[in-house]
Design a protein around this motif. Sequence first.
Motif, PDB file in Angstrom:
ATOM      1  N   SER A 237      38.811  47.302  97.863  1.00  0.00           N
ATOM      2  CA  SER A 237      39.791  47.056  96.800  1.00  0.00           C
ATOM      3  C   SER A 237      39.135  47.082  95.427  1.00  0.00           C
ATOM      4  O   SER A 237      39.737  47.524  94.450  1.00  0.00           O
ATOM      5  CB  SER A 237      40.490  45.717  97.033  1.00  0.00           C
ATOM      6  OG  SER A 237      39.553  44.656  97.065  1.00  0.00           O
ATOM      7  N   THR A 238      37.880  46.622  95.343  1.00  0.00           N
ATOM      8  CA  THR A 238      37.173  46.644  94.066  1.00  0.00           C
ATOM      9  C   THR A 238      36.912  48.068  93.618  1.00  0.00           C
ATOM     10  O   THR A 238      37.107  48.420  92.455  1.00  0.00           O
ATOM     11  CB  THR A 238      35.838  45.887  94.179  1.00  0.00           C
ATOM     12  OG1 THR A 238      36.107  44.520  94.495  1.00  0.00           O
ATOM     13  CG2 THR A 238      35.069  45.943  92.869  1.00  0.00           C
ATOM     14  N   VAL A 239      36.479  48.916  94.552  1.00  0.00           N
ATOM     15  CA  VAL A 239      36.229  50.312  94.224  1.00  0.00           C
ATOM     16  C   VAL A 239      37.529  50.999  93.807  1.00  0.00           C
ATOM     17  O   VAL A 239      37.576  51.744  92.837  1.00  0.00           O
ATOM     18  CB  VAL A 239      35.597  51.036  95.425  1.00  0.00           C
ATOM     19  CG1 VAL A 239      35.373  52.512  95.097  1.00  0.00           C
ATOM     20  CG2 VAL A 239      34.273  50.383  95.811  1.00  0.00           C
TER      21      VAL A 239
ATOM     22  N   GLU B 153      31.849  42.018  89.778  1.00  0.00           N
ATOM     23  CA  GLU B 153      32.522  42.340  91.038  1.00  0.00           C
ATOM     24  C   GLU B 153      31.866  43.515  91.769  1.00  0.00           C
ATOM     25  O   GLU B 153      32.139  43.755  92.943  1.00  0.00           O
ATOM     26  CB  GLU B 153      34.002  42.649  90.800  1.00  0.00           C
ATOM     27  CG  GLU B 153      34.280  43.860  89.933  1.00  0.00           C
ATOM     28  CD  GLU B 153      34.424  43.490  88.458  1.00  0.00           C
ATOM     29  OE1 GLU B 153      35.091  44.249  87.732  1.00  0.00           O
ATOM     30  OE2 GLU B 153      33.887  42.442  88.058  1.00  0.00           O
ATOM     31  N   LEU B 154      31.003  44.275  91.070  1.00  0.00           N
ATOM     32  CA  LEU B 154      30.304  45.383  91.711  1.00  0.00           C
ATOM     33  C   LEU B 154      28.868  45.041  92.074  1.00  0.00           C
ATOM     34  O   LEU B 154      28.126  45.889  92.564  1.00  0.00           O
ATOM     35  CB  LEU B 154      30.311  46.617  90.791  1.00  0.00           C
ATOM     36  CG  LEU B 154      31.656  47.280  90.540  1.00  0.00           C
ATOM     37  CD1 LEU B 154      31.486  48.489  89.642  1.00  0.00           C
ATOM     38  CD2 LEU B 154      32.305  47.688  91.849  1.00  0.00           C
TER      39      LEU B 154
ATOM     40  N   LYS C  20      40.136  49.634  92.523  1.00  0.00           N
ATOM     41  CA  LYS C  20      40.581  49.106  91.232  1.00  0.00           C
ATOM     42  C   LYS C  20      39.987  49.900  90.077  1.00  0.00           C
ATOM     43  O   LYS C  20      40.632  50.114  89.040  1.00  0.00           O
ATOM     44  CB  LYS C  20      40.191  47.632  91.128  1.00  0.00           C
ATOM     45  CG  LYS C  20      40.666  46.957  89.854  1.00  0.00           C
ATOM     46  CD  LYS C  20      40.258  45.486  89.847  1.00  0.00           C
ATOM     47  CE  LYS C  20      40.691  44.786  88.563  1.00  0.00           C
ATOM     48  NZ  LYS C  20      40.265  43.363  88.548  1.00  0.00           N
ATOM     49  N   LEU C  21      38.761  50.361  90.244  1.00  0.00           N
ATOM     50  CA  LEU C  21      38.113  51.135  89.182  1.00  0.00           C
ATOM     51  C   LEU C  21      38.872  52.416  88.877  1.00  0.00           C
ATOM     52  O   LEU C  21      38.882  52.883  87.747  1.00  0.00           O
ATOM     53  CB  LEU C  21      36.680  51.478  89.593  1.00  0.00           C
ATOM     54  CG  LEU C  21      35.618  50.412  89.351  1.00  0.00           C
ATOM     55  CD1 LEU C  21      34.302  50.839  89.966  1.00  0.00           C
ATOM     56  CD2 LEU C  21      35.448  50.150  87.868  1.00  0.00           C
TER      57      LEU C  21
ATOM     58  N   ILE D  49      30.431  45.253  98.932  1.00  0.00           N
ATOM     59  CA  ILE D  49      31.353  45.634  97.859  1.00  0.00           C
ATOM     60  C   ILE D  49      32.667  46.039  98.506  1.00  0.00           C
ATOM     61  O   ILE D  49      32.702  46.924  99.357  1.00  0.00           O
ATOM     62  CB  ILE D  49      30.790  46.786  97.017  1.00  0.00           C
ATOM     63  CG1 ILE D  49      29.466  46.353  96.377  1.00  0.00           C
ATOM     64  CG2 ILE D  49      31.783  47.225  95.944  1.00  0.00           C
ATOM     65  CD1 ILE D  49      28.730  47.479  95.710  1.00  0.00           C
ATOM     66  N   SER D  50      33.756  45.405  98.135  1.00  0.00           N
ATOM     67  CA  SER D  50      35.024  45.612  98.829  1.00  0.00           C
ATOM     68  C   SER D  50      35.670  46.935  98.442  1.00  0.00           C
ATOM     69  O   SER D  50      35.463  47.472  97.351  1.00  0.00           O
ATOM     70  CB  SER D  50      35.991  44.466  98.521  1.00  0.00           C
ATOM     71  OG  SER D  50      36.447  44.548  97.183  1.00  0.00           O
TER      72      SER D  50
ATOM     73  N   SER E 261      25.875  43.290  94.243  1.00  0.00           N
ATOM     74  CA  SER E 261      25.674  43.073  95.669  1.00  0.00           C
ATOM     75  C   SER E 261      24.292  42.491  95.923  1.00  0.00           C
ATOM     76  O   SER E 261      23.323  42.899  95.273  1.00  0.00           O
ATOM     77  CB  SER E 261      25.834  44.402  96.430  1.00  0.00           C
ATOM     78  OG  SER E 261      25.315  44.303  97.723  1.00  0.00           O
TER      79      SER E 261
ATOM     80  N   SER F 187      41.542  52.126  86.180  1.00  0.00           N
ATOM     81  CA  SER F 187      41.175  51.611  84.855  1.00  0.00           C
ATOM     82  C   SER F 187      41.169  52.701  83.788  1.00  0.00           C
ATOM     83  O   SER F 187      40.645  52.508  82.708  1.00  0.00           O
ATOM     84  CB  SER F 187      39.784  50.963  84.930  1.00  0.00           C
ATOM     85  OG  SER F 187      38.811  51.918  85.327  1.00  0.00           O
TER      86      SER F 187
END
Length: 322
Positions: A74-76, A96-97, A78-79, A71-72, A99, A82
Motif C-alpha cells: 500500500s505504501t508503494v 514510511e519507505l 500510494k506513491l 515495505i508494504s 526498512s 502523489s
Amino acid sequence: MSTPESVRESRFDELIQDFYGQAVISEWSEFRNCGLSALCEWAGASGAVWITLSHSSVIGEFTEFPAELGISRSTVTKLTKSGDFVEKLLSPVPSELQSPKLADTMRVQVQRYSHRKTALDSVVQVYFRGNTQPPALLSRAVGHLVEAGSLSLHQYIQRDEWLLALGRSNRGTAAVIDSGGVIYAASKRFRELVAAEDGSPDFTELPFALPNLELDGTADFVLGPLHFRVSPLGGVFQMYARKPLPLDGLSPREQQIARALGNGKTFKSVARQYDIAVSTVANHASRIYRKLGIYRREDLVDLVRRPAANSSDAAPPTAAAR
C-alpha cells in the motif's frame, strides 16, 4: 568503495543482455527476483521493490530484493498517486519507505513505467546507501527490466499455445489477470474465445465481471457459454477458458464415473476405485446415459474420448454441474 560511473556504463549492455536472456529461460516470478538482484548489483544499490498494478491501482505482482524488506504494498502504491511522475528521487527517504534491512539508506529513486497496449504500470523503487548516487542510466535499465519481465510472462503464456500446436486441442486458452480482471498477458485463442461473445479481441481487461477471487484457492465457474478456471499465480491469477463439453451437464461424481467407464473400466473396477458398491455404479451409469441421451457403452466412449483427444487437461467439473 563505490563503482565509478564509467564502469557502470561499460557494463550496461551486459546488464541488458542478461535481462532478456534470463527472461527467455526463467519463470516469470523467478525472473522478477533475478532481475532486481542484477539491477541492484549493477547500480550499487542496497535493495529494490517492483510492483505491477492496473491503472485503477489494483495491486498485482509485488517483488522485493532482498526478500521481506518490510515495505508494504500500500505504501508503494500510494506513491503512484502523489502526482503524474515518470521518475523522482527522494532524499532523504520518507519514514514510511524506511526498512530495517536497508539501514542508512539515504535516497530512493522511484520510477513508473507504463506497459504498452495494456492497462498496467510498473513502479520500481531503488534504494541507495551513504554517498552512492543513482547511475545516469538507471531509468533506461529499469525500462529494459520491465520489458524483459513482460517478455518472460508472454513466454509463459506461449508454452500453453505450444501444447495446442502439438495437438492438445484443449490447451492454448491461458491468460494471466489481476483480481480486477485486467489482462497481464493472454493467448490468441483465449482472446478469440472471449471475443466471440463480447466483441473485439484487443481488450485490456475482461469484458465481464469476475467473482471474488482468493489467492489461496481455485475457482471454477460458467459465464455465458464459456467455462473458466482461475487459480493463483503469485500475486495474480492464471485463467483458462473453454467451450462446454458433453459431460459438463453431469454432476462431479457422474463425470468421474463417466470418464472411468468411457476409458474402458468395468463396473467392478470403478466401484473399487471410488469405494462404492457395484450397484451404485450401475445407478450412476443409468443416470449418465439418460442425461447424455445415449444407450450404448460405445456412445459413452465416443463422448469421453473424442472431445479434445482429449479432455485429460480440461478444467474439472464446475460448481454449476448437477
